[in-house]
Scaffold this active site. Structure first.
Site, PDB file in Angstrom:
ATOM      1  CG  ASP A 108      -1.895   1.895   0.981  1.00  0.00           C
ATOM      2  OD1 ASP A 108      -1.857   1.745  -0.111  1.00  0.00           O
ATOM      3  OD2 ASP A 108      -2.221   1.039   2.486  1.00  0.00           O
ATOM      4  CG  ASP A 291      -4.222   4.772  -2.231  1.00  0.00           C
ATOM      5  OD1 ASP A 291      -3.096   3.928  -2.053  1.00  0.00           O
ATOM      6  OD2 ASP A 291      -4.941   5.240  -0.829  1.00  0.00           O
TER       7      ASP A 291
END
Length: 510
Positions: A108, A291
């Protein structure tokens, strides 16, 4: 390839978080971590919101961010709190300890900690359904014990840091802390999260795993890159490459933009267009974040509503929106024609106050009962936000020389397409071939998304549903307006994270 050992201090939140400190021998190549892919599952998202406490927390965050557009005092941390990992489709495997204990994690770029469930997670049902780190079975475990908490949009973890080796492909970093509370993480297809953001947003100021890879000389170049395989017929989910990029993963050259604010991989983005027509809102610039931990593509409600209208997505009928148009629509148009400053219009008609740069909610208490799902002041917050959106929409239509009647009708249509903050917007699958191209301006280059790229298909055959890959997120200045470019964008565009030069690069994925 030789094994690389990294030492990370992590904390166990009834789980486990890490401060990575890496020890290794030089390894002269690219380190590849294969990704697993699962299909986008709408049921996971719905079920995740059934948990009463977390559901209310999520609804509160939606009221705070979608209606008020306010990041509050904590800024960066609040954006992390909006993340919804139930959307995640891509996972990879790591090992923790000696010998390695295996865990499935999300890699992430929108967070910075590493966490996995701890064997000391006694009280959470979720922990029984996931792999747990057992420090007693690792010869390289070191106790840390520092406590920490991380809050996400649909859940939270709490626990303490520990230190151990963490194996990532042919590299190894030290341990993680994790806790998985209630239903949200119970349903998750992953055990933990490995954050690849900057230390500025790391809980407990833990050193991110990526920092240790670089500081200990484990990679040739301080660069990592993502390739997501969006071909639903192929089993391979994609690949993360640490130490550089694989030329087989992209076509042409990358367009690079500098990181404008450390914490997230944040950069400046220009106009957003629908079939080549400006949406107006980001023509003067918006912030964006690349992201990998978000499946969808989130942006300001003002633009997402226009996108939903263009693609025929069904959202929420906003009575507040239609009330603003009915009562103030003509007045707003007249003020725009009179060359009044757009950012002051909503305060001039009494729906917002003006703070010197933009309209903000007047904070007037609402007489609407709480059981109507509006917090105190929520009605007026919504009216202020809706007015500001209407000003942008009307201003954009005036630039196209539309009549007053056409503008008011168009804005009323947009009201019907306001996206649902609690879920996705549905699209008629039979219309995909006729839907518009949605384009983003990054580094002066236009990046197109076709319907096949921004529409997510759930199910097969006659039972298939088509879901818009766009969701609404409102972040107030100076941090916003903000876009979060998740897998919907990073799938079509190979993404490079260049730590040495503090920049992010995009090229057409191969």
């Amino acid at each position: 390839m030789g094994m690389v050992f990294k030492s990370i201090t992590a904390g166990f939140f009834l789980c486990l978080l890490l401060f990575p400190v890496v020890f290794s021998t030089p390894n002269g190549g690219l380190y590849r971590i294969g990704l697993k892919k699962r299909k986008f599952d709408l049921n996971n998202r719905v079920a995740a919101r059934l948990d009463s406490k977390e559901g209310e927390s999520f609804r509160t965050s939606i009221r705070k961010y979608s209606l008020r557009g306010n990041l509050g005092e904590s800024g960066d941390a609040d954006i992390v709190a909006l993340k919804n990992y139930m959307d995640a489709q891509y996972f990879g495997e790591i090992g923790i300890g000696t010998p390695p204990q295996n865990f499935t994690v999300i890699f992430d770029t929108g967070s910075s900690n590493l966490w996995v469930p701890s064997s000391k997670c006694y009280f959470s049902i979720a922990c029984y359904f996931h792999s747990k780190y057992r420090s007693g079975r690792s010869s390289t475990y070191k106790k840390n014990g520092k406590s920490a908490d991380i809050h996400y949009g649909t859940g939270a973890i709490s626990g303490f840091f520990s230190e151990d080796h963490v194996k990532i492909g042919d590299l190894v970093v030290k341990d993680q802390a994790t806790r998985e509370p209630s239903l949200t993480f119970l349903l998750a297809k992953f055990d933990g999260i490995l954050g690849l953001g900057f230390q500025e947003i790391s809980v407990g100021k833990a050193v991110p795993v990526w920092y240790n890879m670089v500081n200990q000389g484990l990679v040739n170049e301080p660069v990592f890159s993502f390739w997501f395989n969006r071909n639903a017929d192929e089993e391979e989910g994609g690949e993360i490459v640490f130490g550089g990029m694989d030329p087989d993963h992209y076509k042409g050259e990358h367009t690079y933009v500098p990181v404008t604010q450390k914490g997230y991989w944040q950069f400046d983005m220009g106009d957003v267009m629908i079939d080549g027509q400006t949406t107006g809102f980001c023509a003067g610039g918006c912030a964006a974040i690349a992201d990998s931990g978000t499946s969808l593509l989130a942006g300001p409600t003002t633009i997402i509503t226009q996108v939903n209208h263009a693609i025929g997505a069904t959202g929420i009928v906003s009575q507040e929106c239609k009330a603003v148009v009915s009562q103030y629509g003509e007045e707003i148009i007249n003020m725009l024609l009179a060359k009044d400053e757009p950012q002051k219009i909503c305060s001039q008609i009494g729906l917002c106050t003006f703070d010197g740069s933009r309209g903000v909610s007047m904070g007037i208490e609402s007489v609407v009962p709480e059981n109507n799902h509006r917090a105190s002041g929520g009605f007026h917050d919504a009216m202020c936000s809706t007015c500001e959106m209407a000003v942008v929409w009307m201003q954009n239509q005036l630039k196209q020389n539309q009549t007053q009647e056409r503008i008011l009708n168009y804005v009323n249509e947009l009201c019907d397409r306001l996206p649902s903050p609690m879920g996705e917007s549905a699209v008629d699958c039979s219309r995909l071939s006729s839907l518009p191209i949605v384009s983003f301006t990054i580094g002066g280059k236009i990046f197109d998304l076709t319907p096949d790229q921004y529409i997510l298909k759930v199910g097969e055959g006659d039972a298939a549903q088509c879901i818009s890959g766009f969701s609404a997120l409102d972040v107030a200045p100076p941090r916003g307006p903000l876009w979060i470019l998740g897998d919907v964008f990073m799938g079509p565009y190979h993404t490079v994270f260049d730590y040495s030069n503090m920049r992010v690069g995009f090229a057409e994925a191969a």
